[in-house]
Design a protein around this motif. Structure first.
Motif, PDB file in Angstrom:
ATOM      1  N   HIS A  60      -9.790  37.975 -16.519  1.00 43.65           N
ATOM      2  CA  HIS A  60      -9.323  36.579 -16.426  1.00 43.65           C
ATOM      3  C   HIS A  60     -10.430  35.721 -15.808  1.00 43.65           C
ATOM      4  O   HIS A  60     -10.180  34.930 -14.906  1.00 43.65           O
ATOM      5  CB  HIS A  60      -8.056  36.501 -15.562  1.00 43.65           C
ATOM      6  CG  HIS A  60      -6.895  37.269 -16.112  1.00 43.65           C
ATOM      7  ND1 HIS A  60      -5.954  36.699 -16.932  1.00 43.65           N
ATOM      8  CD2 HIS A  60      -6.536  38.575 -15.960  1.00 43.65           C
ATOM      9  CE1 HIS A  60      -5.043  37.612 -17.259  1.00 43.65           C
ATOM     10  NE2 HIS A  60      -5.374  38.754 -16.690  1.00 43.65           N
ATOM     11  N   LEU A  63     -10.161  31.834 -15.154  1.00 41.66           N
ATOM     12  CA  LEU A  63      -9.154  31.280 -14.239  1.00 41.66           C
ATOM     13  C   LEU A  63      -9.748  30.380 -13.160  1.00 41.66           C
ATOM     14  O   LEU A  63      -9.218  29.284 -12.906  1.00 41.66           O
ATOM     15  CB  LEU A  63      -8.346  32.418 -13.598  1.00 41.66           C
ATOM     16  CG  LEU A  63      -7.304  32.004 -12.559  1.00 41.66           C
ATOM     17  CD1 LEU A  63      -6.251  31.094 -13.179  1.00 41.66           C
ATOM     18  CD2 LEU A  63      -6.643  33.245 -11.952  1.00 41.66           C
ATOM     19  N   ARG A  66     -10.214  26.912 -14.468  1.00 47.51           N
ATOM     20  CA  ARG A  66      -9.001  26.163 -14.785  1.00 47.51           C
ATOM     21  C   ARG A  66      -8.212  25.798 -13.536  1.00 47.51           C
ATOM     22  O   ARG A  66      -7.574  24.752 -13.481  1.00 47.51           O
ATOM     23  CB  ARG A  66      -8.116  26.993 -15.725  1.00 47.51           C
ATOM     24  CG  ARG A  66      -8.686  27.200 -17.110  1.00 47.51           C
ATOM     25  CD  ARG A  66      -7.587  27.638 -18.073  1.00 47.51           C
ATOM     26  NE  ARG A  66      -6.890  28.819 -17.580  1.00 47.51           N
ATOM     27  CZ  ARG A  66      -7.211  30.069 -17.908  1.00 47.51           C
ATOM     28  NH1 ARG A  66      -8.231  30.301 -18.710  1.00 47.51           N
ATOM     29  NH2 ARG A  66      -6.529  31.081 -17.427  1.00 47.51           N
ATOM     30  N   GLN A  67      -8.227  26.667 -12.535  1.00 49.39           N
ATOM     31  CA  GLN A  67      -7.446  26.448 -11.314  1.00 49.39           C
ATOM     32  C   GLN A  67      -8.322  26.682 -10.075  1.00 49.39           C
ATOM     33  O   GLN A  67      -8.047  27.567  -9.266  1.00 49.39           O
ATOM     34  CB  GLN A  67      -6.242  27.408 -11.278  1.00 49.39           C
ATOM     35  CG  GLN A  67      -5.263  27.249 -12.417  1.00 49.39           C
ATOM     36  CD  GLN A  67      -4.394  26.025 -12.243  1.00 49.39           C
ATOM     37  OE1 GLN A  67      -4.313  25.467 -11.150  1.00 49.39           O
ATOM     38  NE2 GLN A  67      -3.732  25.594 -13.296  1.00 49.39           N
ATOM     39  N   ASP A 176       2.283  27.439 -10.355  1.00 48.54           N
ATOM     40  CA  ASP A 176       1.056  28.213 -10.202  1.00 48.54           C
ATOM     41  C   ASP A 176       1.068  29.019  -8.925  1.00 48.54           C
ATOM     42  O   ASP A 176       0.206  29.845  -8.700  1.00 48.54           O
ATOM     43  CB  ASP A 176      -0.170  27.282 -10.192  1.00 48.54           C
ATOM     44  CG  ASP A 176      -0.417  26.711 -11.569  1.00 48.54           C
ATOM     45  OD1 ASP A 176       0.185  27.226 -12.524  1.00 48.54           O
ATOM     46  OD2 ASP A 176      -1.203  25.752 -11.676  1.00 48.54           O
ATOM     47  N   GLU A 206      -0.002  32.898 -19.300  1.00 47.37           N
ATOM     48  CA  GLU A 206      -0.950  31.791 -19.262  1.00 47.37           C
ATOM     49  C   GLU A 206      -0.288  30.459 -19.568  1.00 47.37           C
ATOM     50  O   GLU A 206      -0.765  29.426 -19.179  1.00 47.37           O
ATOM     51  CB  GLU A 206      -2.093  32.065 -20.250  1.00 47.37           C
ATOM     52  CG  GLU A 206      -2.972  33.233 -19.859  1.00 47.37           C
ATOM     53  CD  GLU A 206      -3.628  33.047 -18.502  1.00 47.37           C
ATOM     54  OE1 GLU A 206      -3.945  31.909 -18.135  1.00 47.37           O
ATOM     55  OE2 GLU A 206      -3.831  34.029 -17.803  1.00 47.37           O
ATOM     56  N   PRO A 210      -0.886  30.798 -14.318  1.00 46.73           N
ATOM     57  CA  PRO A 210      -1.839  31.907 -14.346  1.00 46.73           C
ATOM     58  C   PRO A 210      -1.188  33.209 -13.929  1.00 46.73           C
ATOM     59  O   PRO A 210      -0.211  33.230 -13.191  1.00 46.73           O
ATOM     60  CB  PRO A 210      -2.904  31.468 -13.334  1.00 46.73           C
ATOM     61  CG  PRO A 210      -2.183  30.537 -12.420  1.00 46.73           C
ATOM     62  CD  PRO A 210      -1.175  29.824 -13.265  1.00 46.73           C
ATOM     63  N   ASP A 211      -1.737  34.290 -14.423  1.00 44.91           N
ATOM     64  CA  ASP A 211      -1.252  35.615 -14.047  1.00 44.91           C
ATOM     65  C   ASP A 211      -1.412  35.782 -12.542  1.00 44.91           C
ATOM     66  O   ASP A 211      -2.500  35.621 -11.999  1.00 44.91           O
ATOM     67  CB  ASP A 211      -2.075  36.676 -14.791  1.00 44.91           C
ATOM     68  CG  ASP A 211      -1.511  38.068 -14.606  1.00 44.91           C
ATOM     69  OD1 ASP A 211      -1.122  38.404 -13.474  1.00 44.91           O
ATOM     70  OD2 ASP A 211      -1.463  38.816 -15.588  1.00 44.91           O
ATOM     71  N   ALA A 214      -4.069  38.123 -11.419  1.00 53.72           N
ATOM     72  CA  ALA A 214      -5.401  37.561 -11.617  1.00 53.72           C
ATOM     73  C   ALA A 214      -5.764  36.597 -10.489  1.00 53.72           C
ATOM     74  O   ALA A 214      -6.907  36.579 -10.011  1.00 53.72           O
ATOM     75  CB  ALA A 214      -5.470  36.838 -12.965  1.00 53.72           C
ATOM     76  N   VAL A 215      -4.798  35.795 -10.045  1.00 54.64           N
ATOM     77  CA  VAL A 215      -5.064  34.887  -8.926  1.00 54.64           C
ATOM     78  C   VAL A 215      -5.404  35.686  -7.675  1.00 54.64           C
ATOM     79  O   VAL A 215      -6.321  35.342  -6.922  1.00 54.64           O
ATOM     80  CB  VAL A 215      -3.858  33.969  -8.685  1.00 54.64           C
ATOM     81  CG1 VAL A 215      -4.102  33.081  -7.469  1.00 54.64           C
ATOM     82  CG2 VAL A 215      -3.581  33.105  -9.903  1.00 54.64           C
ATOM     83  N   HIS A 218      -9.019  37.097  -7.984  1.00 52.37           N
ATOM     84  CA  HIS A 218     -10.048  36.080  -7.746  1.00 52.37           C
ATOM     85  C   HIS A 218     -10.009  35.588  -6.293  1.00 52.37           C
ATOM     86  O   HIS A 218     -11.063  35.294  -5.708  1.00 52.37           O
ATOM     87  CB  HIS A 218      -9.865  34.914  -8.715  1.00 52.37           C
ATOM     88  CG  HIS A 218     -10.355  35.190 -10.085  1.00 52.37           C
ATOM     89  ND1 HIS A 218     -11.700  35.223 -10.403  1.00 52.37           N
ATOM     90  CD2 HIS A 218      -9.694  35.450 -11.248  1.00 52.37           C
ATOM     91  CE1 HIS A 218     -11.849  35.492 -11.686  1.00 52.37           C
ATOM     92  NE2 HIS A 218     -10.656  35.631 -12.228  1.00 52.37           N
TER      93      HIS A 218
END
Length: 358
Positions: A60, A63, A66-67, A176, A206, A210-211, A214-215, A218
């Protein structure tokens, strides 16, 4: 029947997550007492977990673009800030006391929402916070001028403040906020009448957001980068990890404790927490998360010999009762699904189901 099974599985995952988070301080404190700096232990925990979840972050990789605010906020506040201050706290005060002080997070968030944002809050939430604050007075023995190191208490209080900022960020991000750490969502549901716009959300695709895994992946990378600047990991005595570290009446290799903190107290705790929130309503998951404080205090009692005494034990019970009352009274608890008439087809395309900004 299926709904009951899903709920049972969710409760089991939430219990596992809370127990995994609760064992963090007990595993970290022996390392700190053996000579490792608290920030070094935090860095090893966060960096190790980031390495384990690196494949998820690579999958991802778009991500953060995007965020960026969501990822940076969770990394700096929800992970680096909370964990660093908590570990600094347990280096000076008992683990059970530190983790209970963190339960002031709901009270602080409620005060922010009521007096800064000027929004209504439920009476049950207020009652729960009053119980929690009263219990905290017993925990720190306020009548004796604080029975524990003020610096340690300040660090634990700072961890609670980081959680408040983290919750507010998640709220402003609406759905989110699905990546929020379920072992730390104490304050979810303090608002009056906010049924399904809590700080967590079950969606992870998505389109709906977001997953959450994945957040987290990151955010761990962001936290690792931030902690590298202050922890100076190149000064870690890596060879000391092969030495034996006292844990209660036994001696265990330091590397084993680090592995436990990384794999169980971080990776397993986060992932099971996310899966639990997907199967439970956020308020239910948050209530189950109260077990974290019990697990942390009990493990510290038996493994580290940190006997809290009667006043802190009574105060801790009040703190947990306050958190329970505030969150079980949430009007947005998810009801059992039942048969319903087919919804009428809208004449116009429906608006996206977005939670209102906070």
């Amino acid at each position: 029947m299926r709904s009951t099974q899903v709920r049972s599985n969710g409760v089991g995952l939430a219990l596992l997550s809370a127990a995994a988070f609760g064992g963090s301080g007990v595993a970290a404190k022996p390392l700190i007492e053996a000579g490792f700096e608290p920030l070094h232990v935090v860095w090893m925990r966060v960096a190790g977990a980031a390495l384990v979840l690196l494949p998820v972050a690579l999958r991802h990789r778009r991500l953060p673009f995007r965020q960026p605010g969501l990822v940076i906020g969770f990394g700096l506040l929800g992970i680096a800030g909370v964990q660093a201050l908590y570990y600094l706290a347990i280096s000076r005060i008992p683990v059970g006391i530190a983790i209970l002080v963190e339960y002031l997070g709901p009270a602080l968030l409620l005060g922010w929402v009521r007096f800064v944002q000027r929004r209504r809050v439920s009476r049950s939430a207020v009652a729960g916070v009053v119980l929690a604050v009263g219990g905290m007075c017993f925990v720190v023995r306020i009548w004796s001028g604080l029975a524990f190191a003020p610096v340690g208490l300040a660090c634990a209080f700072g961890a609670a403040c980081c959680q408040v900022a983290y919750f507010l960020l998640a709220g402003h991000r609406g759905r989110d906020g699905a990546a929020a750490e379920t072992g730390r969502e104490r304050a979810n549901g303090l608002l009056d009448g906010g049924g399904d716009d809590g700080l967590l959300d079950g969606g992870g695709d998505e389109e709906g957001g977001p997953d959450p895994v994945a957040v987290i992946a990151h955010a761990l990378l962001v936290a690792t980068a931030a902690l590298t600047l202050v922890a100076r990991p190149w000064d870690i005595a890596w060879t000391s990890l092969a030495h034996q570290v006292p844990l209660g009446d036994a001696d265990v290799p330091g590397i084993l404790l680090v592995g436990w903190i990384v794999l169980v107290c971080t990776v397993v705790a986060y992932l099971t927490g996310v899966m639990a929130v997907r199967q439970l309503s956020p308020p239910v998951a948050a209530v189950v998360a109260c077990i974290e404080a019990v697990v942390g205090a009990v493990l510290a009692w038996f493994l580290l010999g940190e006997h809290l005494g009667l006043p802190p034990v009574l105060g801790g019970a009040l703190v947990l009762a306050g958190a329970f009352v505030a969150q079980t009274a949430l009007p947005g608890a998810v009801p059992e699904p039942g048969p319903a008439a087919p919804p009428a087809l809208p004449e116009q395309p429906a608006e996206p189901d977005l939670a209102p900004p906070r």
